[in-house]
Design an enzyme around this catalytic site. Structure first.
Site, mmCIF file in Angstrom:
data_model
loop_
_atom_site.group_PDB
_atom_site.id
_atom_site.type_symbol
_atom_site.label_atom_id
_atom_site.label_comp_id
_atom_site.label_asym_id
_atom_site.label_seq_id
_atom_site.Cartn_x
_atom_site.Cartn_y
_atom_site.Cartn_z
ATOM 1 N N PHE A 151 5.331 1.873 -9.889
ATOM 2 C CA PHE A 151 6.345 1.391 -8.941
ATOM 3 C C PHE A 151 6.743 -0.062 -9.171
ATOM 4 O O PHE A 151 7.806 -0.498 -8.709
ATOM 5 C CB PHE A 151 5.839 1.564 -7.489
ATOM 6 C CG PHE A 151 4.855 0.511 -7.044
ATOM 7 C CD1 PHE A 151 5.301 -0.750 -6.647
ATOM 8 C CD2 PHE A 151 3.492 0.759 -7.011
ATOM 9 C CE1 PHE A 151 4.411 -1.730 -6.235
ATOM 10 C CE2 PHE A 151 2.595 -0.218 -6.612
ATOM 11 C CZ PHE A 151 3.053 -1.468 -6.219
ATOM 12 N N LYS A 175 9.628 10.432 -15.996
ATOM 13 C CA LYS A 175 9.245 10.645 -14.589
ATOM 14 C C LYS A 175 8.941 9.285 -13.971
ATOM 15 O O LYS A 175 7.867 8.729 -14.131
ATOM 16 C CB LYS A 175 8.009 11.552 -14.458
ATOM 17 C CG LYS A 175 7.888 12.074 -13.039
ATOM 18 C CD LYS A 175 6.517 12.099 -12.446
ATOM 19 C CE LYS A 175 5.836 10.840 -12.121
ATOM 20 N NZ LYS A 175 6.239 10.148 -10.885
ATOM 21 N N GLU A 178 7.587 7.840 -7.837
ATOM 22 C CA GLU A 178 8.258 8.434 -6.675
ATOM 23 C C GLU A 178 8.547 7.371 -5.606
ATOM 24 O O GLU A 178 9.348 7.597 -4.702
ATOM 25 C CB GLU A 178 7.419 9.586 -6.098
ATOM 26 C CG GLU A 178 6.080 9.209 -5.484
ATOM 27 C CD GLU A 178 4.950 9.008 -6.503
ATOM 28 O OE1 GLU A 178 5.238 8.727 -7.692
ATOM 29 O OE2 GLU A 178 3.786 9.123 -6.103
ATOM 30 N N SER A 228 -2.054 2.755 -12.717
ATOM 31 C CA SER A 228 -3.413 2.285 -12.405
ATOM 32 C C SER A 228 -4.425 2.875 -13.394
ATOM 33 O O SER A 228 -4.178 3.925 -14.005
ATOM 34 C CB SER A 228 -3.763 2.689 -10.981
ATOM 35 O OG SER A 228 -3.678 4.088 -10.864
ATOM 36 N N CYS A 283 0.839 -6.279 -13.315
ATOM 37 C CA CYS A 283 -0.402 -6.055 -14.054
ATOM 38 C C CYS A 283 -0.815 -7.331 -14.781
ATOM 39 O O CYS A 283 -1.927 -7.448 -15.252
ATOM 40 C CB CYS A 283 -0.241 -4.918 -15.045
ATOM 41 S SG CYS A 283 0.883 -5.329 -16.378
ATOM 42 N N GLU A 385 -8.875 -4.436 -8.440
ATOM 43 C CA GLU A 385 -7.502 -4.936 -8.580
ATOM 44 C C GLU A 385 -6.876 -4.945 -7.184
ATOM 45 O O GLU A 385 -6.880 -3.934 -6.488
ATOM 46 C CB GLU A 385 -6.697 -4.002 -9.500
ATOM 47 C CG GLU A 385 -5.274 -4.491 -9.706
ATOM 48 C CD GLU A 385 -4.448 -3.575 -10.608
ATOM 49 O OE1 GLU A 385 -4.659 -2.347 -10.579
ATOM 50 O OE2 GLU A 385 -3.584 -4.086 -11.334
HETATM 51 P P1 NAD Z 1 -0.176 4.778 -10.064
HETATM 52 O O1 NAD Z 1 -1.243 4.979 -11.077
HETATM 53 O O2 NAD Z 1 -0.462 5.113 -8.654
HETATM 54 O O3 NAD Z 1 1.140 5.619 -10.451
HETATM 55 C C1 NAD Z 1 1.714 5.546 -11.737
HETATM 56 C C2 NAD Z 1 2.407 6.860 -12.048
HETATM 57 O O4 NAD Z 1 1.442 7.903 -12.065
HETATM 58 C C3 NAD Z 1 3.469 7.253 -11.019
HETATM 59 O O5 NAD Z 1 4.567 7.805 -11.691
HETATM 60 C C4 NAD Z 1 2.762 8.290 -10.168
HETATM 61 O O6 NAD Z 1 3.634 9.269 -9.648
HETATM 62 C C5 NAD Z 1 1.765 8.926 -11.122
HETATM 63 N N1 NAD Z 1 0.515 9.324 -10.473
HETATM 64 C C6 NAD Z 1 -0.098 8.722 -9.424
HETATM 65 N N2 NAD Z 1 -1.252 9.358 -9.127
HETATM 66 C C7 NAD Z 1 -1.376 10.363 -10.013
HETATM 67 C C8 NAD Z 1 -2.358 11.373 -10.219
HETATM 68 N N3 NAD Z 1 -3.444 11.457 -9.460
HETATM 69 N N4 NAD Z 1 -2.172 12.250 -11.223
HETATM 70 C C9 NAD Z 1 -1.073 12.168 -12.016
HETATM 71 N N5 NAD Z 1 -0.109 11.247 -11.850
HETATM 72 C C10 NAD Z 1 -0.244 10.351 -10.874
HETATM 73 O O7 NAD Z 1 0.305 3.254 -10.212
HETATM 74 P P2 NAD Z 1 1.314 2.463 -9.269
HETATM 75 O O8 NAD Z 1 0.634 2.181 -7.971
HETATM 76 O O9 NAD Z 1 2.642 3.094 -9.261
HETATM 77 O O10 NAD Z 1 1.467 1.091 -10.098
HETATM 78 C C11 NAD Z 1 0.589 0.015 -9.995
HETATM 79 C C12 NAD Z 1 -0.464 0.051 -11.081
HETATM 80 O O11 NAD Z 1 0.157 0.027 -12.353
HETATM 81 C C13 NAD Z 1 -1.372 -1.169 -11.056
HETATM 82 O O12 NAD Z 1 -2.690 -0.761 -11.281
HETATM 83 C C14 NAD Z 1 -0.861 -2.026 -12.206
HETATM 84 O O13 NAD Z 1 -1.808 -2.918 -12.746
HETATM 85 C C15 NAD Z 1 -0.463 -0.975 -13.180
HETATM 86 N N6 NAD Z 1 0.479 -1.475 -14.165
HETATM 87 C C16 NAD Z 1 0.024 -1.659 -15.435
HETATM 88 C C17 NAD Z 1 0.861 -2.179 -16.396
HETATM 89 C C18 NAD Z 1 0.365 -2.390 -17.801
HETATM 90 O O14 NAD Z 1 1.186 -2.529 -18.699
HETATM 91 N N7 NAD Z 1 -0.939 -2.416 -18.016
HETATM 92 C C19 NAD Z 1 2.188 -2.501 -16.067
HETATM 93 C C20 NAD Z 1 2.629 -2.272 -14.760
HETATM 94 C C21 NAD Z 1 1.765 -1.757 -13.809
#
Ligand code: NAD
Length: 495
Positions: A151, A175, A178, A228, A283, A385
């Site tokens: 997000f 994708k 959401e 994450s 991140c 985090e």
């Molecule tokens: P998230 O892991 O909750 O969601 C990321 C994606 O995975 C979304 O599209 C979501 O729909 C999907 N998703 C969520 N739970 C899932 C599951 N159980 N099974 C399958 N798919 C699932 O992350 P977020 O809250 O949207 O974003 C924040 C996180 O992203 C933070 O931890 C941040 O550090 C990380 N991030 C990392 C980088 C990097 O390059 N390392 C860059 C940006 C953000």
């Protein structure tokens, strides 16, 4: 007024999927629901993957220069629609307009990098590998690639993926998160306008069910994920188990070491931006400052004053605040409870943003800049985090100890040092355990031509997103060894 239903994009058609559950999309500045996003299942995913698979042969055979020209036109359209895209990022995510602009520029840089595809895809040749034998490498596309995005960067992270994947000759299913699916609609409408052929890029929406269908679909060849760490690990394990190539960027806990000889005002400015920029939802946020020796006495008074001066407010207003809201009320409550855990475990809150009030937007998901001092490395706040506007402060006697503590983190995304000593910087650069290192640079997030190199639990896979590694990820190499039998060679056998 009926809510906008966020459409999917399959085989060149936008379609509002109505027969599935939905999830609300908020404007975090106001707290109101601005759209509904369909939580697609395996059937919708299958349609999108099949469309991408059908479009692959013609797209693969399109000359690289023509694929690149699509992105030259796309870049121009993004510039022309820049304000609209930034306003959308700001509205669904809560970034200030300045932060949204910065992030969209980072996305544009990825489009510019992708425009260099004809050069990036060139192989190597060696003439006369053996007598009469030449050898060459070719970089060929994989097929259907998938992007699953978080997000916190509604435009930039998708743009890390699809321009390079497409220019390399792959087709794509995206994708988006959401929580922020709306900006992607604008980005892909512009790509259509630039001349995207049907089926070459498709968009689906949803959560775990949708992701699982993508991870296990037999026609998907590669997955790019950003999110994450627990989900990144799951994506990597499930995707590779099903035979896909996977690059999965995870979460982070980034340490900034402040030496006593650092330039005080520049360090304060950089720490404040690193910790509180994008409300800490990056991140690459500098979430822990490790002050060495007397550095705490030099920087903390100004840092606390800077944090208290940060104006929090709605990012969809004419007068822009310094910092916007966090993504949801639930996320804000989690950040509050992590700060409370620090207090309970003995840390000291020296700037407290939990009681911030925004009268002009009372239902927004706000929190002010917060600094928690005297953090010990076994505290919950030190390990997890936070992903909010919270800066931890740890105090250490010397650089050795500071590096040792930073290196204990399970993550390894980014880190930085502020110092005027070349010796300390060199020591830090060599020994610190993280993929992206800043020296007097607070948030050393890499630009499009360099890989985004997380280590440990910040990355699962081999080839990182962006740069030459991005090209390697989206292509497979073929090594062709050639011999032509002319008169001379054939004569050998006749004798
Ligand atoms: P998230 O892991 O909750 O969601 C990321 C994606 O995975 C979304 O599209 C979501 O729909 C999907 N998703 C969520 N739970 C899932 C599951 N159980 N099974 C399958 N798919 C699932 O992350 P977020 O809250 O949207 O974003 C924040 C996180 O992203 C933070 O931890 C941040 O550090 C990380 N991030 C990392 C980088 C990097 O390059 N390392 C860059 C940006 C953000």
């Amino acid at each position: 007024m009926p809510l906008t239903a966020c459409p999917v994009f399959i085989d060149g058609e936008w379609d509002a999927i109505r027969d599935v559950g939905t999830s609300p999309v908020f404007n975090p500045s106001r707290g109101d629901t601005i759209a509904e996003v369909p939580m697609c299942g395996a059937d919708v995913v299958n349609n999108a993957v099949e469309a991408a698979a059908a479009a692959f042969p013609a797209w693969r055979d399109t000359p690289a220069i023509e694929r690149a020209r699509l992105f030259f036109r796309y870049r121009q359209l993004i510039e022309e629609n820049f304000d609209r895209i930034c306003e959308s990022v700001s509205r669904e995510h809560g970034k200030t307009l300045a932060e949204a602009r910065g992030s969209v520029y980072r996305g544009i840089e990825n489009v510019e990098y992708a425009c260099a595809a004809p050069t990036l895809l060139m192989g190597d040749t060696l003439e006369n590998l053996a007598r009469g034998v030449d050898c060459e490498t070719m970089h060929q596309p994989l097929g259907v690639c998938v992007g699953i995005t978080p997000f916190n960067f509604p435009a930039m992270v998708p743009m890390w993926m699809f321009p390079l994947a497409l220019v390399c000759g792959n087709t794509f299913v995206l994708k988006p998160s959401e929580k922020v699916p709306l900006t992607v609609v604008i980005l892909i409408e512009l790509l259509e306008k630039a001349g995207l052929p049907k089926g070459v890029l498709n968009v689906v929406h949803g959560g775990r069910e949708c992701v699982d269908a993508l991870l296990t679909h037999p026609k998907v060849k590669a997955i790019s994920f950003v999110g994450s760490s627990p989900v990144a690990k799951y994506i990597f394990e499930t995707g590779t188990h099903h035979g896909k190539r996977v690059q999965a960027n995870g979460g982070a806990k980034n340490y900034i070491i402040v030496m006593p000889d650092a330039d005080v005002m520049r360090t304060v400015e950089a720490l404040s931006t690193a910790a509180f920029g994008c409300a800490g939802e990056r991140c690459m946020a500098g979430s822990t400052a490790i002050t060495v020796g007397k550095a705490a006495d030099y920087v903390l008074p100004s840092l606390v004053a800077a944090a208290r001066a940060i104006k929090v407010g709605p990012t969809d207003a004419k007068t822009q605040p310094d910092m916007g809201p966090v993504i949801t009320a639930q996320h804000r409550d989690r950040v509050f409870s992590l700060v409370a855990s620090g207090e309970k475990e003995g840390a000291k809150i020296i700037a407290d943003g939990r009681d911030v009030r925004v009268p002009e937007a009372p239902n927004g998901f706000y929190m002010g800049a917060t600094i928690v001092d005297q953090i010990q490395d076994d505290m919950t706040l030190a390990r997890e985090e936070v992903f909010g506007p919270v800066l931890n402060v740890m105090r250490m006697e010397d650089l050795d100890h500071a590096i040792e503590v930073a290196n204990k983190s399970a993550y390894g995304n980014g880190t930085a040092i502020f110092t005027n000593s070349g010796k300390a910087a060199r020591e830090f650069k060599n020994r610190v355990k993280a993929g992206m290192v800043g020296i007097n640079v607070g948030v050393p997030a890499t630009m499009a031509m360099f890989p985004f190199t997380g280590w440990d639990e910040s990355f699962y896979g081999d080839l990182h997103i962006q740069g030459k590694e991005g090209v390697q990820f989206y292509t497979q190499q073929k090594v062709v060894t050639t011999r032509w039998f002319g008169e001379g060679v054939g004569d050998v056998w006749k004798k």
